[in-house]
Structure formats: C-alpha cells, structure tokens
Scaffold this active site. Structure first.
Site, PDB file in Angstrom:
ATOM      1  N   CYS A   1      -4.684   2.324  -3.823  1.00 37.75           N
ATOM      2  CA  CYS A   1      -3.476   2.846  -3.173  1.00 37.75           C
ATOM      3  C   CYS A   1      -2.278   1.933  -3.387  1.00 37.75           C
ATOM      4  O   CYS A   1      -1.438   1.779  -2.494  1.00 37.75           O
ATOM      5  CB  CYS A   1      -3.681   3.073  -1.672  1.00 37.75           C
ATOM      6  SG  CYS A   1      -4.957   4.260  -1.329  1.00 37.75           S
TER       7      CYS A   1
ATOM      8  N   GLN B   1      -4.272  -5.248   7.005  1.00 40.40           N
ATOM      9  CA  GLN B   1      -5.237  -6.231   6.500  1.00 40.40           C
ATOM     10  C   GLN B   1      -5.152  -7.559   7.237  1.00 40.40           C
ATOM     11  O   GLN B   1      -6.033  -8.409   7.070  1.00 40.40           O
ATOM     12  CB  GLN B   1      -5.029  -6.473   4.995  1.00 40.40           C
ATOM     13  CG  GLN B   1      -5.268  -5.252   4.126  1.00 40.40           C
ATOM     14  CD  GLN B   1      -6.655  -4.652   4.305  1.00 40.40           C
ATOM     15  OE1 GLN B   1      -7.582  -5.304   4.796  1.00 40.40           O
ATOM     16  NE2 GLN B   1      -6.803  -3.409   3.918  1.00 40.40           N
TER      17      GLN B   1
ATOM     18  N   HIS C 176       0.870  -1.173   0.000  1.00 39.37           N
ATOM     19  CA  HIS C 176       0.000   0.000   0.000  1.00 39.37           C
ATOM     20  C   HIS C 176       0.914   1.232   0.000  1.00 39.37           C
ATOM     21  O   HIS C 176       2.003   1.194   0.573  1.00 39.37           O
ATOM     22  CB  HIS C 176      -0.830  -0.051   1.280  1.00 39.37           C
ATOM     23  CG  HIS C 176      -1.872   1.007   1.422  1.00 39.37           C
ATOM     24  ND1 HIS C 176      -1.582   2.271   1.854  1.00 39.37           N
ATOM     25  CD2 HIS C 176      -3.205   0.975   1.210  1.00 39.37           C
ATOM     26  CE1 HIS C 176      -2.693   2.981   1.905  1.00 39.37           C
ATOM     27  NE2 HIS C 176      -3.699   2.220   1.514  1.00 39.37           N
TER      28      HIS C 176
ATOM     29  N   LYS D 160     -10.539  -0.767  10.277  1.00 40.03           N
ATOM     30  CA  LYS D 160     -10.631  -1.956   9.425  1.00 40.03           C
ATOM     31  C   LYS D 160     -10.963  -3.199  10.243  1.00 40.03           C
ATOM     32  O   LYS D 160     -11.116  -4.285   9.713  1.00 40.03           O
ATOM     33  CB  LYS D 160      -9.313  -2.171   8.681  1.00 40.03           C
ATOM     34  CG  LYS D 160      -9.010  -1.083   7.650  1.00 40.03           C
ATOM     35  CD  LYS D 160      -7.733  -1.408   6.905  1.00 40.03           C
ATOM     36  CE  LYS D 160      -7.151  -0.214   6.192  1.00 40.03           C
ATOM     37  NZ  LYS D 160      -7.880   0.131   4.970  1.00 40.03           N
TER      38      LYS D 160
ATOM     39  N   ASP E 199       3.322  -3.919   8.005  1.00 39.43           N
ATOM     40  CA  ASP E 199       2.019  -3.310   7.785  1.00 39.43           C
ATOM     41  C   ASP E 199       0.981  -4.419   7.933  1.00 39.43           C
ATOM     42  O   ASP E 199       0.827  -5.251   7.042  1.00 39.43           O
ATOM     43  CB  ASP E 199       1.979  -2.699   6.379  1.00 39.43           C
ATOM     44  CG  ASP E 199       0.592  -2.224   6.001  1.00 39.43           C
ATOM     45  OD1 ASP E 199      -0.346  -2.406   6.802  1.00 39.43           O
ATOM     46  OD2 ASP E 199       0.448  -1.677   4.889  1.00 39.43           O
TER      47      ASP E 199
HETATM   48  C1  LIG Z   1      -2.358  -2.908   3.459  1.00 38.07           C
HETATM   49  C2  LIG Z   1      -2.752  -1.550   3.911  1.00 38.07           C
HETATM   50  N1  LIG Z   1      -1.851  -0.765   4.481  1.00 38.07           N
HETATM   51  C3  LIG Z   1      -2.153   0.457   4.930  1.00 38.07           C
HETATM   52  C4  LIG Z   1      -3.406   0.982   4.791  1.00 38.07           C
HETATM   53  C5  LIG Z   1      -3.671   2.370   5.292  1.00 38.07           C
HETATM   54  O1  LIG Z   1      -4.569   2.361   6.316  1.00 38.07           O
HETATM   55  P1  LIG Z   1      -5.130   3.736   6.891  1.00 38.07           P
HETATM   56  O2  LIG Z   1      -5.766   4.430   5.734  1.00 38.07           O
HETATM   57  O3  LIG Z   1      -6.093   3.335   7.931  1.00 38.07           O
HETATM   58  O4  LIG Z   1      -3.955   4.486   7.412  1.00 38.07           O
HETATM   59  C6  LIG Z   1      -4.383   0.215   4.178  1.00 38.07           C
HETATM   60  C7  LIG Z   1      -5.750   0.755   4.010  1.00 38.07           C
HETATM   61  O5  LIG Z   1      -6.268   0.939   2.958  1.00 38.07           O
HETATM   62  C8  LIG Z   1      -4.046  -1.082   3.725  1.00 38.07           C
HETATM   63  O6  LIG Z   1      -4.956  -1.847   3.118  1.00 38.07           O
END
Ligand SMILES: Cc1ncc(COP(=O)(O)O)c(C=O)c1O
Lengths: 117, 423
Positions: free
Chosen positions: B381, B216, B118, B239, B213
C-alpha cells in the site's frame, strides 16, 4: 504441492520464444501494476495461423514460465483455437494449482495473447 | 524479554505450532485476553450501548467507555473525550479529511504529505487537494530512507532525539493548512522525528493542522500525544493485538468540537427537529450508529496486555530483532539482499523490507509459505514510495513481541531455499 514444479522452473530459467520478431503482424504489452509483472508479446499470422510468436517480460516465475509455455502451445494454432483458451485451460496447461492471487500472474500472458487475436 | 511465556498467550501458536509469523505490520496476532473479552461481551452482556436502561446494556456501555479511558491514558490524551472510535486508521484519516479538511481547505491552499506514506495517508490528502483546487506537496525521502527535509549540509539524516531545530521553509508556508505524516513507515521502518518536525512547521504557520498516521507506531513504541504536539493521530486496533474493525482517532478537543460531524444518524445527535439538528459534543458527535461494541470493549484488554509487558521492552526487543536480521542477511547473502530504509537500528521500527537478487517478491513469499513462514510481498500500500525507490515490489518481514531470533534463522533458511529453487 509446490507450485514451483520442475517444468515451471525450467521455463522460468530458460524461457522459450523469448525475444522479439523483426516484422510482427501485431504486438502488444500487458502489465499488472500491483506486482510489477510485465509481458510484451509479438506475433506473425499466416493464413490465420500463428507462424511465429515471441515474448519479452519481467516479473515472477509464474508469469514468465506461463508466457513461455503458452507461446509454445500457441505456435501453429489457429485464431479460433486460441480465442477459446481460458483460466481452466491455463491451469491445466501449467499443471499446478494456483490461489486467487497467483492465478493472475499465470493469466497475464493469456491476456496478451487475446489482445493479439 | 520472556518470549516463551508471551508466545503462550497467543492461542494461534497452539493451533499452528510451526507458524513463523513475520507480518505483524499487516495485522498482529491476538492474545487470549483479546479473544476472551470478545467472547465475554457476546456471551454475557451483548446489548447495545447508550440505549437500554436495563442492566446488561448499562454494563456494555460501561465496558465500552472504559476502553476510551484506557486508550486515553495509553496515549496520554489530555481529555478522555478526545478519543474517538472508528473502523480503522484509514477511516480515522478520512474522518479528518472530511470533517476538518472540507472545512478549512480552499483554492490555493497547500496540503503536505510525504512519499513514504501508506495510501490511506496519501490518497486521502491528494484527493482533498484535487477536489478543492489546493496544491498537493509531497516531501521526498533520501536514498537512505529518511524524510528529505532539505537541511543545509546536504546531509539530510535527522537522528532521533537530538532535539535539533529544523528549517522547513521550503516545505511549509503560511498557505499550508494540513501536514499529514506517518510516525513509522510501514515499508522503510523509518521513525520520523515528529516532535522536531511539528515544532518547526508550527513555527512557520501556527494555524497548521498536523495529522499523524501512527498505525505502526502505537503498537510498537511509547507515544505521548501531548508531548508530540500534533493535532490528530490515528491508529488501528488490529495492529496492536486488538480486534479487527476498530480504529482510533485522537484529536485536540477544541478542533474536534468545531469541525463538521462525519456520519449522521443515531447516537451522534442531542435533539432532532424537522428543520434542524443539534449534535452531541465529541466524542459521540463522531460515533453515529451502532459501533463495533465487542471490538472496542476487547481493545482495552490488548492495551492492558501491552502495558503489562511494557512498550519500552517491546521496542527494545524489536530493535534486537532488526539488528539480528540485518546482520544475518549481511553475513548470509551479502549484497544480494538490499534492505530498504535506514541502516541505523535506532532510527527504525521492527520492519525489514528488502529485495533479494532479481527474485520477485511474490516468488519469495510463496516459497517461504511452503515453510510456514508468513511475510508480505508487493508494494505494501505504498506505490509512490516504491516508484521513488525504483522498484515495483519488495518483500517485508516484520516483528512483534512473539517473534524470536529462531524465527529469523528460519527466515534465512527459507531464503536459501528460495535461492536454490530459483537460481
Ligand atoms: C502506516 C500505515 N498507515 C495506515 C494503515 C492502514 O491501516 P488500516 O488498514 O487498519 O486502516 C496501515 C496498515 O497497513 C499502515 O501500515
């Protein structure tokens, strides 16, 4: 109301003015990297009026139909007429209500046209 | 899984009975336990934390700190103080880049991430490297959607849980200071064999800092930070059935204690003088200013709810959902649908990203919306990943505990409508 009205789908499936011009006065390309829509547009002016306009591109139904409908409209119009076109005009021309995300698709061909005049 | 009773826990389905929500990867729906707890704070003890000596402030502080304990237990952190509340996964990752990255990265060092990240776990490290003259290395993916870790056999699929040892000599060196990886790709759905990767990477460079990260992973499967062997791990409340505006950063205490603070201000200081400041220890060192008190307090109700249901059950349910979806897609649309990511259901989370004929993802999503089906369209993203896959956008359906096979059937019917409309 669905934005996929008959007229939009018709232009998406069988776009008008699709292709290239042999000796264009000007050509340009625009894209929206966020959704991958791309439009290339070519134009020939005679006495400040559009005598020929063509486009090529790929992307969503709205961007492609919008290019087809807009190029139809632009044929024969003067530069001054075309300069005035804006978002409201495009919404009316297409006859559909578009949300803040999809309006960008509809406006991409207009961006190309404005770069040509 | 008792879907019906779970679904009844989510008030949105009462308000929008026809809703088919297939975008939990973007954000999850909220059970009443979460929203009730938010209301409880705002209506019963809506005071600031750590400041008042009066009862309702003490109550708010107690509720706030209770969440830290619940979250620490949920991820099996060694110490409660290792749990830091942020705004989001994004902020957690940026915190590590700022407070740790700035401290350890020098010219000539290496920062490694992967192409399946992401943007929050990609741009953050790319910019850290650029700003400090470090080398930015990006691990590729295979065409099947696995991390390409360059195994000898040419066969680069690393099945989960095989405990096999990896050779990361081509990726990690003594100069690698940070390795940042996703646990579960938000596009491909791939679950990376992190434990094996971390072991192999730390063997090459024991000082390597590993940042995960888990945005998910945490909502959808059991995660044990001690077992994993990482140094930092980030995730978002929104999430995992919790409120928006709250994120978690877990980090090893010794590292947290030695790195720079993030924001300066109230709550994070012990003593302030004209010429110097003494900071608090973690976690408060990283929680300057008034936090999202209600959000943090309510997050624990989401965690408790997940625990009541059981993470293994949720994982199992999502596997069944994906299996059903892949089969349905295959039977109904054949090659017209290209599903991204691993073919093996056990290697992926509850995410199915796909392209459909030459229909644009936005048209697909829009026509599905006419049927009250919510999916995501675009690059999610993850632009570098889409560039790597040679596509500009994809459509994504993702599942959680409130989704049923019936939702998939509706999705398939919706996709038939897409076909009929656009063909
Ligand atoms: C794998 C992953 N990392 C990071 C994020 C970023 O999360 P947040 O927008 O809550 O900071 C997301 C969310 O879309 C994600 O799916």
């Amino acid at each position: 109301m669905s934005i996929y009205q008959e007229i939009i789908l018709e232009h998406y499936k069988n776009p008008h003015n699709f292709g290239t011009i042999k000796d264009p006065t000007k050509k340009t390309s625009v894209s929206n990297p966020l959704c991958g829509d791309e439009i290339e547009m070519e134009i020939v002016f005679k006495k400040n009026k559009v005598s020929e306009i063509m486009f090529k591109g790929q992307g969503c139904a709205i961007s492609q139909a919008s290019a087809s409908i807009l190029t139809d409209f632009a044929s024969g119009k003067s530069k001054d007429d075309l300069k005035k076109l804006d978002k409201n005009f495009m919404t009316k021309l297409l006859g559909i209500e578009l949300g803040p995300n999809r309006i960008k698709c509809a406006l991409l061909p207009l961006e190309a046209l404005h770069k040509l005049i | 899984m008792d879907l019906k009773s779970h679904k009844a826990d989510f008030p949105i389905f009462k308000n929008l009975p026809g809703l088919v929500y297939l975008d939990s990867t973007a954000t999850s729906l909220k059970p009443r336990f979460t929203t009730d707890k938010l209301m409880e704070y705002y209506t019963q003890y809506s005071a600031n934390v750590f400041r008042g000596v009066y009862k309702i402030s003490e109550k708010a502080t107690e509720e706030y700190e209770e969440t830290r304990k619940v979250v620490a237990e949920f991820i099996n952190a060694k110490r409660i103080e290792e749990v830091i509340f942020t705004r989001s996964t994004t902020e957690s990752l940026n915190l590590v880049a700022y407070s740790m990255g700035r401290k350890i990265i020098n010219e000539g060092d290496e920062v490694v991430t992967s192409v399946m990240e992401h943007h929050s776990n990609f741009v953050t490290w790319q910019q850290l490297a650029l700003e400090n003259g470090a080398t930015f290395k990006v691990i590729d993916v295979t065409d099947e959607g696995y991390l390409n870790l360059g195994l000898d056999s040419g066969q680069v699929i690393i099945p989960l849980g095989t405990g096999m040892t990896l050779n990361l000599d081509n990726i990690i060196t003594k100069k690698t200071k940070i390795l940042a990886l996703t646990y579960l790709s938000n596009v491909l759905g791939t679950i990376n064999p992190l434990k094996e990767i971390i072991q192999a990477a730390k063997k090459i460079n024991p000082k390597l800092i590993v940042v995960i990260d888990a945005a998910q992973a945490i909502p959808h499967m059991k995660v044990d930070v001690q077992d994993l062997g990482a140094d930092f791990l980030s995730f978002s409340s929104h999430k995992m059935l919790g409120p928006t505006g709250v994120g978690v950063l877990w980090g090893k205490y010794e590292l947290l204690d030695e790195m720079f603070p993030f924001n300066y201000g109230g709550e994070m200081i012990q003593e302030v003088y004209i010429d110097k400041t003494i900071f608090k220890h973690p976690p408060h060192k990283f929680e300057a200013g008034t936090p999202h008190i209600a959000g943090v307090i309510a997050l624990k109700e989401a965690v408790r709810y997940l625990e009541r249901i059981g993470m293994d059950k949720i994982r199992q349910h999502e596997k069944e959902m994906v299996d059903y979806t892949l089969k349905k897609f295959q039977i109904t649309f054949g090659k017209k649908i290209r599903v991204l990511g691993p073919k093996e259901v056990k290697d992926r989370g509850g995410i199915v990203s796909f392209t459909f004929g030459n229909y644009h993802a936005h048209d697909i999503a829009q026509i599905l919306d006419e049927e009250n089906i919510c999916i995501r369209a675009g690059h999610h993203c993850a632009m570098p990943l889409h560039q790597r896959l040679g596509i500009s956008a994809s459509a994504r359906a993702s599942f959680y505990l409130y989704n049923s096979f019936e939702d998939v059937d509706k999705l398939v019917r919706g996709l038939k409508k897409v076909e009929n409309t656009l063909k």
